[in-house]
Design a protein around this motif. Sequence first.
Motif, PDB file in Angstrom:
ATOM      1  N   GLY A  13       0.819  -1.212   0.000  1.00  0.00           N
ATOM      2  CA  GLY A  13       0.000   0.000   0.000  1.00  0.00           C
ATOM      3  C   GLY A  13       0.847   1.254   0.000  1.00  0.00           C
ATOM      4  O   GLY A  13       0.512   2.251  -0.664  1.00  0.00           O
ATOM      5  N   ASP A  16       2.137   1.777  -3.497  1.00  0.00           N
ATOM      6  CA  ASP A  16       1.073   2.365  -4.323  1.00  0.00           C
ATOM      7  C   ASP A  16       0.929   3.860  -4.038  1.00  0.00           C
ATOM      8  O   ASP A  16       0.768   4.677  -4.964  1.00  0.00           O
ATOM      9  CB  ASP A  16      -0.254   1.659  -4.050  1.00  0.00           C
ATOM     10  CG  ASP A  16      -0.345   0.291  -4.695  1.00  0.00           C
ATOM     11  OD1 ASP A  16       0.379   0.050  -5.677  1.00  0.00           O
ATOM     12  OD2 ASP A  16      -1.146  -0.535  -4.223  1.00  0.00           O
ATOM     13  N   ALA A  19       3.590   5.824  -5.665  1.00  0.00           N
ATOM     14  CA  ALA A  19       3.325   6.011  -7.089  1.00  0.00           C
ATOM     15  C   ALA A  19       2.364   7.181  -7.312  1.00  0.00           C
ATOM     16  O   ALA A  19       2.566   8.022  -8.199  1.00  0.00           O
ATOM     17  CB  ALA A  19       2.763   4.728  -7.692  1.00  0.00           C
ATOM     18  N   GLY A  26      -3.904   6.196 -10.023  1.00  0.00           N
ATOM     19  CA  GLY A  26      -4.334   4.866  -9.619  1.00  0.00           C
ATOM     20  C   GLY A  26      -5.002   4.115 -10.750  1.00  0.00           C
ATOM     21  O   GLY A  26      -4.878   2.898 -10.880  1.00  0.00           O
ATOM     22  N   LEU A  29      -2.326   2.454 -12.866  1.00  0.00           N
ATOM     23  CA  LEU A  29      -1.844   1.208 -12.259  1.00  0.00           C
ATOM     24  C   LEU A  29      -2.874   0.098 -12.430  1.00  0.00           C
ATOM     25  O   LEU A  29      -2.528  -1.054 -12.724  1.00  0.00           O
ATOM     26  CB  LEU A  29      -1.546   1.421 -10.774  1.00  0.00           C
ATOM     27  CG  LEU A  29      -0.432   2.408 -10.415  1.00  0.00           C
ATOM     28  CD1 LEU A  29      -0.287   2.517  -8.901  1.00  0.00           C
ATOM     29  CD2 LEU A  29       0.898   1.985 -11.038  1.00  0.00           C
ATOM     30  N   ASN A  58     -10.318  -2.435  -5.039  1.00  0.00           N
ATOM     31  CA  ASN A  58      -9.415  -2.357  -6.191  1.00  0.00           C
ATOM     32  C   ASN A  58      -9.160  -3.710  -6.827  1.00  0.00           C
ATOM     33  O   ASN A  58      -8.886  -3.785  -8.031  1.00  0.00           O
ATOM     34  CB  ASN A  58      -8.092  -1.712  -5.769  1.00  0.00           C
ATOM     35  CG  ASN A  58      -8.223  -0.215  -5.585  1.00  0.00           C
ATOM     36  OD1 ASN A  58      -9.233   0.376  -5.964  1.00  0.00           O
ATOM     37  ND2 ASN A  58      -7.208   0.411  -5.000  1.00  0.00           N
ATOM     38  N   ASP A  62      -9.447  -4.421 -10.835  1.00  0.00           N
ATOM     39  CA  ASP A  62      -8.543  -5.174 -11.717  1.00  0.00           C
ATOM     40  C   ASP A  62      -9.334  -6.199 -12.526  1.00  0.00           C
ATOM     41  O   ASP A  62      -9.041  -6.446 -13.704  1.00  0.00           O
ATOM     42  CB  ASP A  62      -7.475  -5.889 -10.894  1.00  0.00           C
ATOM     43  CG  ASP A  62      -6.556  -4.938 -10.144  1.00  0.00           C
ATOM     44  OD1 ASP A  62      -6.458  -3.765 -10.531  1.00  0.00           O
ATOM     45  OD2 ASP A  62      -5.931  -5.394  -9.162  1.00  0.00           O
ATOM     46  N   ASP A  91     -11.095   4.195  -7.986  1.00  0.00           N
ATOM     47  CA  ASP A  91     -10.532   3.546  -9.173  1.00  0.00           C
ATOM     48  C   ASP A  91     -11.379   2.358  -9.610  1.00  0.00           C
ATOM     49  O   ASP A  91     -11.519   2.086 -10.810  1.00  0.00           O
ATOM     50  CB  ASP A  91      -9.101   3.088  -8.886  1.00  0.00           C
ATOM     51  CG  ASP A  91      -8.168   4.261  -8.619  1.00  0.00           C
ATOM     52  OD1 ASP A  91      -8.498   5.394  -9.021  1.00  0.00           O
ATOM     53  OD2 ASP A  91      -7.107   4.039  -7.996  1.00  0.00           O
ATOM     54  N   ASP A 152      -4.003 -11.175  -7.491  1.00  0.00           N
ATOM     55  CA  ASP A 152      -3.224 -10.871  -6.281  1.00  0.00           C
ATOM     56  C   ASP A 152      -3.015 -12.111  -5.432  1.00  0.00           C
ATOM     57  O   ASP A 152      -1.907 -12.624  -5.336  1.00  0.00           O
ATOM     58  CB  ASP A 152      -3.869  -9.740  -5.481  1.00  0.00           C
ATOM     59  CG  ASP A 152      -2.888  -9.134  -4.489  1.00  0.00           C
ATOM     60  OD1 ASP A 152      -1.669  -9.340  -4.657  1.00  0.00           O
ATOM     61  OD2 ASP A 152      -3.324  -8.450  -3.551  1.00  0.00           O
ATOM     62  N   HIS A 178       3.929  -5.954  -8.889  1.00  0.00           N
ATOM     63  CA  HIS A 178       5.077  -5.217  -8.352  1.00  0.00           C
ATOM     64  C   HIS A 178       6.063  -6.129  -7.630  1.00  0.00           C
ATOM     65  O   HIS A 178       7.188  -6.302  -8.080  1.00  0.00           O
ATOM     66  CB  HIS A 178       4.603  -4.091  -7.431  1.00  0.00           C
ATOM     67  CG  HIS A 178       5.712  -3.236  -6.916  1.00  0.00           C
ATOM     68  ND1 HIS A 178       6.608  -2.603  -7.744  1.00  0.00           N
ATOM     69  CD2 HIS A 178       6.076  -2.925  -5.642  1.00  0.00           C
ATOM     70  CE1 HIS A 178       7.492  -1.924  -7.009  1.00  0.00           C
ATOM     71  NE2 HIS A 178       7.190  -2.103  -5.740  1.00  0.00           N
ATOM     72  N   ILE A 203       5.418   1.061 -10.920  1.00  0.00           N
ATOM     73  CA  ILE A 203       5.633   1.912  -9.752  1.00  0.00           C
ATOM     74  C   ILE A 203       7.029   2.516  -9.863  1.00  0.00           C
ATOM     75  O   ILE A 203       8.009   1.804 -10.072  1.00  0.00           O
ATOM     76  CB  ILE A 203       5.462   1.095  -8.456  1.00  0.00           C
ATOM     77  CG1 ILE A 203       3.991   0.712  -8.295  1.00  0.00           C
ATOM     78  CG2 ILE A 203       5.953   1.882  -7.241  1.00  0.00           C
ATOM     79  CD1 ILE A 203       3.677  -0.110  -7.077  1.00  0.00           C
ATOM     80  N   TRP A 207      10.429   3.837  -4.646  1.00  0.00           N
ATOM     81  CA  TRP A 207       9.353   3.313  -3.793  1.00  0.00           C
ATOM     82  C   TRP A 207       9.893   2.654  -2.526  1.00  0.00           C
ATOM     83  O   TRP A 207       9.258   2.698  -1.467  1.00  0.00           O
ATOM     84  CB  TRP A 207       8.507   2.303  -4.575  1.00  0.00           C
ATOM     85  CG  TRP A 207       9.279   1.079  -4.998  1.00  0.00           C
ATOM     86  CD1 TRP A 207       9.923   0.895  -6.187  1.00  0.00           C
ATOM     87  CD2 TRP A 207       9.503  -0.099  -4.233  1.00  0.00           C
ATOM     88  NE1 TRP A 207      10.544  -0.336  -6.214  1.00  0.00           N
ATOM     89  CE2 TRP A 207      10.301  -0.972  -5.022  1.00  0.00           C
ATOM     90  CE3 TRP A 207       9.122  -0.522  -2.965  1.00  0.00           C
ATOM     91  CZ2 TRP A 207      10.716  -2.221  -4.577  1.00  0.00           C
ATOM     92  CZ3 TRP A 207       9.531  -1.775  -2.503  1.00  0.00           C
ATOM     93  CH2 TRP A 207      10.311  -2.614  -3.314  1.00  0.00           C
TER      94      TRP A 207
END
Length: 511
Positions: A13, A16, A19, A26, A29, A58, A62, A91, A152, A178, A203, A207
């Motif tokens: 997080g 993110d 970024a 967002g 991404l 989120n 995706d 998003d 994920d 990532h 990203i 970071w």
Amino acid sequence: MFDHAILRTRQMGQADAFAADSGVAGTTLMERAGRGVAQAIMARYAARPTLVLCGPGNNGGDGFVAARHLRQAGWPVEVFSFKAIEDLTGDAGWAASQWEGPVSRLDAAVPEEGALIVDALFGAGLSRPLEGEPARLAKASRERSCVTVAVDVPSGVQGDRARADGPSFLADLTVTFHRYKPAHLLQPAAGQCGDKVLINIGIPEGWHGEAGHCAQVNGPGLWTVPGLEIEAEAHKHSRGRLCVLSGPAGATGAARIVAQAGLAGGAGFVTLLCPPSALMEASTASLAVVTKALSRDGSFAEALEEAKADCAVMGPGAGLGETLRERVLSALGREMALVLDADALTVFKDDPETLFEALHARCVLTPHAGEFDRIFKDLRENCENRIEAVHEAAARSGAVVVLKGPDTVIGSPDGEVRVNVHASARLATAGTGDALAGLAGALLAQGASAFDAASAAVWIHGDAGRRMGAGETAAELLTRLPGALEALRRQRAREAAMSRLTPCTAPPADH
């Protein structure tokens, strides 16, 4: 840099957020993530009826993006949403607005035999068991012959704890973004992820300063291996002297495996220190291994001094008792490099603090889960996952700790942790852990730091395990070690050669 990093969900997080602060929207991404999911699916499977299950956040966003790209490629796609799309915000709301097809409620989803399910319900941050429709669909996806692709992590799996406490999806493929999370590498969650694909969603660099990492994926990019290339003036004594403590007659097998692995690992001179009764038996270890009788009443530290040992391995087959305890403490008093395994750890189960007080930074402990629990009581039970448990164990003991398993975790007293998944289930047989101890001892004897010696030994040991065939045991593993080392040497040589290449430039024009 930080290509090997493993991130907790909180750290992901923060990456993110970095970024976003760096000007990456967002939605950008999310578009990259969803497109990556669709591309991973199309690279592996033929077009078929596809159910995309979208959650309220989120992760569901995706899923909407992946559904759009699959449909644009001609796949028959149905989308089912946990929330009404007019209730989606941020998003995820944007991603839903880009989907031009119908959206059904989650309770209308009925997985059919042979269908492909995209599980985009909940990501790695979920901290409660699935219930209601998500739980029903998780069960249904397991009961039917569906292909399941998780976004994920499989929904129901907790990203940091690396396990599910209730119903969960079982994925054939997991696409994440990532960097890996603990659930992708630690069992039992890693087994639920199936094959894993890591997508770069762009990203920006920098970071890591904001997010950090909890561990790294162990691999050759993190360490060097002494002895892969041997200098012309080298001789056996310059390549490291390794001593191995043997058990009594009838119990020398483990120490003999250690000694042979030490030789294969590059130690120039290996000595088995044996009780007099075991001398003849131990001498069969190898023609190249020296055996020496060890007086029960003599000083073990003096024996190591006489042998000019650069490192010693103690514990495998040594036998429990006060004699072993005294020998371990005697060796620790020399502050030399040591590998302590098996009995050398268990002998301190009633008084681990005495061991911890004597340990130092050149020591490597190589317990399996049972031995770990004996000296680090309740640590695994009270920690979130194996990464945290090993981090705490290394800090508590002041030594490098190697918690062996299908996801071997290596921890350094300075707080760094590495997770090794480059291995094979064929290593789950008696004697292979002894080979690991010998290999680590060989690298320590040749001058590697304790953390790097342990990390390299675990990876090379795992690579040798991947070369084992059906029915092979620790005896065959020993014959696979040279091949693993040679493959690594060639890889290093290729990398060195490539680093010396420079682009050709055109000669200056004549004037």
